[in-house]
Design a protein around this motif. Structure first.
Motif, PDB file in Angstrom:
ATOM      1  N   GLU A 151      13.396  10.136 -11.380  1.00 33.83           N
ATOM      2  CA  GLU A 151      12.988   8.751 -11.578  1.00 33.83           C
ATOM      3  C   GLU A 151      11.483   8.762 -11.801  1.00 33.83           C
ATOM      4  O   GLU A 151      10.736   9.302 -10.982  1.00 33.83           O
ATOM      5  CB  GLU A 151      13.341   7.917 -10.352  1.00 33.83           C
ATOM      6  N   LYS A 202       7.921   6.511 -12.944  1.00 31.86           N
ATOM      7  CA  LYS A 202       7.356   5.166 -12.961  1.00 31.86           C
ATOM      8  C   LYS A 202       6.107   5.183 -13.828  1.00 31.86           C
ATOM      9  O   LYS A 202       5.249   6.052 -13.683  1.00 31.86           O
ATOM     10  CB  LYS A 202       7.012   4.732 -11.542  1.00 31.86           C
ATOM     11  N   MET A 225      14.825   6.598 -15.653  1.00 33.59           N
ATOM     12  CA  MET A 225      15.600   7.664 -15.024  1.00 33.59           C
ATOM     13  C   MET A 225      16.097   8.617 -16.103  1.00 33.59           C
ATOM     14  O   MET A 225      16.583   8.175 -17.139  1.00 33.59           O
ATOM     15  CB  MET A 225      16.755   7.078 -14.231  1.00 33.59           C
ATOM     16  N   LYS A 229      18.073  15.042 -11.560  1.00 31.21           N
ATOM     17  CA  LYS A 229      17.959  13.654 -11.994  1.00 31.21           C
ATOM     18  C   LYS A 229      16.633  13.166 -11.445  1.00 31.21           C
ATOM     19  O   LYS A 229      16.367  13.294 -10.250  1.00 31.21           O
ATOM     20  CB  LYS A 229      19.108  12.808 -11.449  1.00 31.21           C
ATOM     21  N   VAL A 240      10.327   1.571 -14.691  1.00 32.30           N
ATOM     22  CA  VAL A 240      10.975   2.716 -14.049  1.00 32.30           C
ATOM     23  C   VAL A 240      11.992   3.308 -15.012  1.00 32.30           C
ATOM     24  O   VAL A 240      12.802   2.580 -15.584  1.00 32.30           O
ATOM     25  CB  VAL A 240      11.661   2.302 -12.726  1.00 32.30           C
ATOM     26  N   THR A 298       8.808   9.589  -8.902  1.00 27.90           N
ATOM     27  CA  THR A 298       9.107   8.843  -7.675  1.00 27.90           C
ATOM     28  C   THR A 298      10.346   9.335  -6.928  1.00 27.90           C
ATOM     29  O   THR A 298      10.480   9.075  -5.746  1.00 27.90           O
ATOM     30  CB  THR A 298       9.263   7.336  -7.960  1.00 27.90           C
TER      31      THR A 298
END
Length: 97
Positions: free
Chosen positions: A36, A38, A45, A34, A43, A94
């Protein structure tokens, strides 16, 4: 009906032979990670999955997609460049879970 039963058997075989350890954590993006991303203040996911499980609306992207291919092997802090029809898009990775 025969085609559907064949497809169900194929998917069951994929699930039974799945060797992804979903509880492991890693410092690099792999199948099942998973992530994340930016892009400016936005942002996003995603969960990186195989092509059979891909569902972009649910945030599940294929490892064979342009963004999935760009993410494989990246670490937190890396810049990911994705080629799209509108040009290149840069994301900062991130977090990885």
């Amino acid at each position: 009906q025969g085609l559907l039963e064949t497809r169900i058997a194929e998917i069951e075989d994929i699930i039974l032979n799945d060797d992804i350890n979903k509880t492991s954590t890693t410092s690099k993006v792999t199948l099942g990670s998973k992530v994340e991303l930016k892009n400016g203040k936005k942002v996003i996911m995603y969960t990186l999955v195989g092509p059979v499980e891909a569902d972009p609306i649910e945030g599940k992207i294929s490892n064979e997609s342009p963004i999935g291919t760009a993410l494989i092997g990246k670490k937190v802090g890396d810049t990911v460049v994705v080629d799209t029809p509108k040009g290149k898009i840069k994301y900062e990775l991130t977090a990885i879970a």
